[in-house]
Scaffold this active site. Structure first.
Site, PDB file in Angstrom:
ATOM      1  N   HIS A 227     106.534  17.374  50.617  1.00 19.95           N
ATOM      2  CA  HIS A 227     106.909  17.056  49.218  1.00 19.95           C
ATOM      3  C   HIS A 227     108.278  17.708  48.964  1.00 19.95           C
ATOM      4  O   HIS A 227     109.222  17.460  49.721  1.00 19.95           O
ATOM      5  CB  HIS A 227     105.780  17.573  48.321  1.00 19.95           C
ATOM      6  CG  HIS A 227     105.752  17.051  46.919  1.00 19.95           C
ATOM      7  ND1 HIS A 227     106.560  16.056  46.460  1.00 19.95           N
ATOM      8  CD2 HIS A 227     104.984  17.407  45.845  1.00 19.95           C
ATOM      9  CE1 HIS A 227     106.292  15.815  45.181  1.00 19.95           C
ATOM     10  NE2 HIS A 227     105.340  16.633  44.780  1.00 19.95           N
ATOM     11  N   HIS A 266     108.734   7.520  52.622  1.00 13.68           N
ATOM     12  CA  HIS A 266     108.154   7.692  51.297  1.00 13.68           C
ATOM     13  C   HIS A 266     106.853   6.918  51.189  1.00 13.68           C
ATOM     14  O   HIS A 266     106.729   5.841  51.781  1.00 13.68           O
ATOM     15  CB  HIS A 266     109.133   7.213  50.208  1.00 13.68           C
ATOM     16  CG  HIS A 266     108.824   7.808  48.881  1.00 13.68           C
ATOM     17  ND1 HIS A 266     107.934   7.229  48.014  1.00 13.68           N
ATOM     18  CD2 HIS A 266     109.234   8.953  48.299  1.00 13.68           C
ATOM     19  CE1 HIS A 266     107.832   7.991  46.942  1.00 13.68           C
ATOM     20  NE2 HIS A 266     108.612   9.042  47.091  1.00 13.68           N
ATOM     21  N   ASP A 317     115.159  13.867  48.907  1.00 12.71           N
ATOM     22  CA  ASP A 317     115.434  15.193  49.479  1.00 12.71           C
ATOM     23  C   ASP A 317     116.585  15.198  50.470  1.00 12.71           C
ATOM     24  O   ASP A 317     117.182  16.250  50.710  1.00 12.71           O
ATOM     25  CB  ASP A 317     114.178  15.725  50.178  1.00 12.71           C
ATOM     26  CG  ASP A 317     113.145  16.220  49.189  1.00 12.71           C
ATOM     27  OD1 ASP A 317     113.537  16.892  48.232  1.00 12.71           O
ATOM     28  OD2 ASP A 317     111.959  15.911  49.366  1.00 12.71           O
TER      29      ASP A 317
HETATM   30  N1  ACO Z   1     109.985  10.752  60.281  1.00 13.84           N
HETATM   31  C1  ACO Z   1     109.419  10.052  61.284  1.00 13.84           C
HETATM   32  N2  ACO Z   1     108.405   9.191  61.086  1.00 13.84           N
HETATM   33  C2  ACO Z   1     107.958   9.027  59.854  1.00 13.84           C
HETATM   34  C3  ACO Z   1     108.510   9.724  58.767  1.00 13.84           C
HETATM   35  C4  ACO Z   1     109.566  10.622  59.018  1.00 13.84           C
HETATM   36  N3  ACO Z   1     110.135  11.315  58.036  1.00 13.84           N
HETATM   37  N4  ACO Z   1     107.865   9.370  57.630  1.00 13.84           N
HETATM   38  C5  ACO Z   1     106.942   8.485  57.988  1.00 13.84           C
HETATM   39  N5  ACO Z   1     106.998   8.277  59.329  1.00 13.84           N
HETATM   40  C6  ACO Z   1     106.168   7.382  60.090  1.00 13.84           C
HETATM   41  C7  ACO Z   1     104.857   8.040  60.487  1.00 13.84           C
HETATM   42  O1  ACO Z   1     104.934   8.712  61.709  1.00 13.84           O
HETATM   43  C8  ACO Z   1     103.960   6.838  60.568  1.00 13.84           C
HETATM   44  O2  ACO Z   1     104.241   6.147  61.760  1.00 13.84           O
HETATM   45  P1  ACO Z   1     103.074   5.489  62.633  1.00 13.84           P
HETATM   46  O3  ACO Z   1     102.448   4.467  61.729  1.00 13.84           O
HETATM   47  O4  ACO Z   1     103.808   4.940  63.793  1.00 13.84           O
HETATM   48  O5  ACO Z   1     102.153   6.624  62.952  1.00 13.84           O
HETATM   49  C9  ACO Z   1     104.438   5.951  59.426  1.00 13.84           C
HETATM   50  O6  ACO Z   1     105.810   6.282  59.255  1.00 13.84           O
HETATM   51  C10 ACO Z   1     103.675   6.165  58.125  1.00 13.84           C
HETATM   52  O7  ACO Z   1     103.648   7.553  57.832  1.00 13.84           O
HETATM   53  P2  ACO Z   1     102.571   8.220  56.874  1.00 13.84           P
HETATM   54  O8  ACO Z   1     102.521   9.689  57.140  1.00 13.84           O
HETATM   55  O9  ACO Z   1     101.288   7.472  56.914  1.00 13.84           O
HETATM   56  O10 ACO Z   1     103.223   7.969  55.461  1.00 13.84           O
HETATM   57  P3  ACO Z   1     102.861   8.731  54.159  1.00 13.84           P
HETATM   58  O11 ACO Z   1     103.028   7.760  53.071  1.00 13.84           O
HETATM   59  O12 ACO Z   1     101.539   9.402  54.263  1.00 13.84           O
HETATM   60  O13 ACO Z   1     103.946   9.887  54.121  1.00 13.84           O
HETATM   61  C11 ACO Z   1     105.818  11.171  53.648  1.00 13.84           C
HETATM   62  C12 ACO Z   1     105.023   9.920  53.270  1.00 13.84           C
HETATM   63  C13 ACO Z   1     104.884  12.393  53.632  1.00 13.84           C
HETATM   64  C14 ACO Z   1     106.908  11.394  52.632  1.00 13.84           C
HETATM   65  C15 ACO Z   1     106.416  10.995  55.059  1.00 13.84           C
HETATM   66  O14 ACO Z   1     107.327   9.924  55.037  1.00 13.84           O
HETATM   67  C16 ACO Z   1     107.073  12.260  55.585  1.00 13.84           C
HETATM   68  O15 ACO Z   1     106.384  13.105  56.177  1.00 13.84           O
HETATM   69  N6  ACO Z   1     108.410  12.425  55.382  1.00 13.84           N
HETATM   70  C17 ACO Z   1     109.094  13.626  55.814  1.00 13.84           C
HETATM   71  C18 ACO Z   1     108.944  14.708  54.762  1.00 13.84           C
HETATM   72  C19 ACO Z   1     109.725  14.390  53.514  1.00 13.84           C
HETATM   73  O16 ACO Z   1     110.865  13.999  53.561  1.00 13.84           O
HETATM   74  N7  ACO Z   1     109.081  14.613  52.361  1.00 13.84           N
HETATM   75  C20 ACO Z   1     109.685  14.379  51.051  1.00 13.84           C
HETATM   76  C21 ACO Z   1     109.108  13.154  50.446  1.00 13.84           C
HETATM   77  S1  ACO Z   1     109.866  12.732  48.911  1.00 13.84           S
HETATM   78  C22 ACO Z   1     109.277  13.890  47.864  1.00 13.84           C
HETATM   79  O17 ACO Z   1     108.182  14.335  47.911  1.00 13.84           O
HETATM   80  C23 ACO Z   1     110.170  14.389  46.923  1.00 13.84           C
END
Ligand code: ACO
Length: 381
Positions: A227, A266, A317
């Site tokens: 987050h 996201h 972010d």
């Molecule tokens: N880097 C690499 N792969 C990613 C990323 C990332 N930042 N984000 C998502 N993916 C991939 C996952 O590995 C997954 O791939 P797969 O289907 O091949 O396994 C797919 O995309 C879906 O990911 P989920 O974790 O199911 O997506 P979710 O909606 O649960 O997660 C989140 C969203 C937590 C923001 C995720 O994109 C992430 O971890 N990002 C990095 C952390 C980040 O930047 N957080 C800030 C978010 S914005 C905020 O809160 C202000």
């Protein structure tokens, strides 16, 4: 509920796409890449209004007139002082304590020194909206000053709350471009639908716990790296990349090892996050000004590579990290600034929750055992 009923219900992992309540504060359109605050497109608000105008919009449902804004600004700035005991608590925090932990603790402590903390009347809650936002800004600025062995700076009544924050944090007045960039940074972080920390704040408010309790809950929830904590991690990643030519192999290595690229992806946006677009502009502008053009070039290349490799876009972010860095804000404070802005949104949601409350209490799918027989301790060996 019987055993069979439990088995029939599949939980929604991460509550994805679950509509958990109603709100007027904001709407995230993940398909069209739009963010709406109370009916207004956030990009239009960023262009034509200021953070404090949008705080007013979030709390009172409409943009202020000039005189309303003037008195609102004066109220906010007049509430920026902290009880001396809370400043002492900030001083007592170990040097290594994360600023988000200090902020959460200080907000919690404020409740003990606020004579209205337990008064849930609408009038008292309205006063606490203003006070809490102002005090959160001061906690962060004072924390930085105290920890840098510098004297705390009193707010300047001639500045609005965002400008005052930069002034009190850095000890010098921001110039016009810094003011604009920082104000937009705050404005863009103000609210974002039922994100994790906002939902956490609403759960706490739904028990009729007070605003300080809801705010402390939200700050704790924002801290995580999935987050608000991601912006600090973005800067750590940028530290590891010395030159733009290293970006492709660095990102490939991360992805090959199944690591997440911080500041990307996201839950709701399937296209570009509109906040990232505005912050990219400021990142480029401020990095050039601060002789950090390489940092922007590396960031921009990361964006291109992650999009090509994974099809995912930067979130709020990603560029907020370099904007804050170029403004001279140390990285360990990045998430606290997200919290400062989001405090306005969290509190708007808390007020909405109080106004039409029903205890938020979902259910769970039980996956423990059934019909186990208790063996008394003496017979368990
Ligand atoms: N880097 C690499 N792969 C990613 C990323 C990332 N930042 N984000 C998502 N993916 C991939 C996952 O590995 C997954 O791939 P797969 O289907 O091949 O396994 C797919 O995309 C879906 O990911 P989920 O974790 O199911 O997506 P979710 O909606 O649960 O997660 C989140 C969203 C937590 C923001 C995720 O994109 C992430 O971890 N990002 C990095 C952390 C980040 O930047 N957080 C800030 C978010 S914005 C905020 O809160 C202000």
């Amino acid at each position: 509920m019987s055993q069979n009923d439990q088995e029939g219900k599949a939980p929604v992992r991460g509550l994805q796409d679950v509509v958990a309540g109603e709100t007027r504060v904001s709407y995230v359109d993940g398909v069209n890449g739009m963010l709406i605050y109370n009916g207004y497109d956030v990009r239009e608000l960023a262009e034509h209004t200021t953070f404090d105008e949008v705080v007013y919009l979030s709390w009172y449902g409409q943009l202020p007139t000039r005189s309303e804004l003037a008195s609102f600004r004066a109220r906010l700035v007049s509430e920026m002082r902290l009880p001396s005991q809370v400043i002492s608590m900030i001083r007592l925090a170990p040097a290594g304590a994360h600023p988000m932990d200090v902020l959460r603790t200080a907000v919690s402590a404020l409740s003990m020194f606020d004579p209205e903390s337990g008064d849930m009347s609408p009038a008292a809650n309205e006063r606490k909206l203003v006070r809490l936002l102002a005090q959160v800004m001061t906690i962060i600025a004072d924390m930085h000053r105290v920890r840098s062995n510098e004297s705390v700076v009193s707010p300047d009544p001639g500045l609005d709350i965002g400008d005052n924050f930069l002034y009190m944090f850095r000890g010098r007045q921001p110039d016009e471009e810094e003011k604009k960039a920082f104000d937009q940074l705050l404005l863009l972080h103000l609210d974002h639908g039922f994100n994790a920390s906002t939902f956490a704040a609403r759960v706490t408010a739904s028990t009729l716990a007070d605003m300080h309790a809801a705010l402390a809950t939200a700050i704790g929830t924002l801290k995580g790296s999935l987050h608000g904590g991601a912006n600090e991690r973005v800067m750590e990643m940028l530290d590891e990349i010395d030159h733009v030519d290293m970006v492709d192999s660095y990102i490939q290595g991360m992805l090959d090892n199944g690591k997440r690229i911080m500041g990307f992806g996201h839950r709701v946006y399937r296209v570009e996050d509109p906040r990232a677009r505005v912050l990219r502009h400021w990142s480029e502008r401020l990095c050039h000004r601060a002789a950090m053009a390489d940092l922007y070039a590396i960031s921009h290349r990361i964006e291109q590579v992650v999009l090509a490799q994974k099809g995912i876009y930067p979130n709020v972010d990603f560029y907020s990290a370099t904007v804050q860095h170029a403004l001279g804000i140390p990285r360990q404070y990045f998430t606290t600034l997200f919290a400062a802005s989001r405090t306005a949104g969290w509190l708007a949601h808390v007020m909405e929750q109080y106004a039409d409350n029903r205890l938020i209490r979902p259910t769970s799918k039980y996956i423990g055992g059934w019909n186990r027989k208790v063996v008394p301790i003496a017979e368990r060996g």
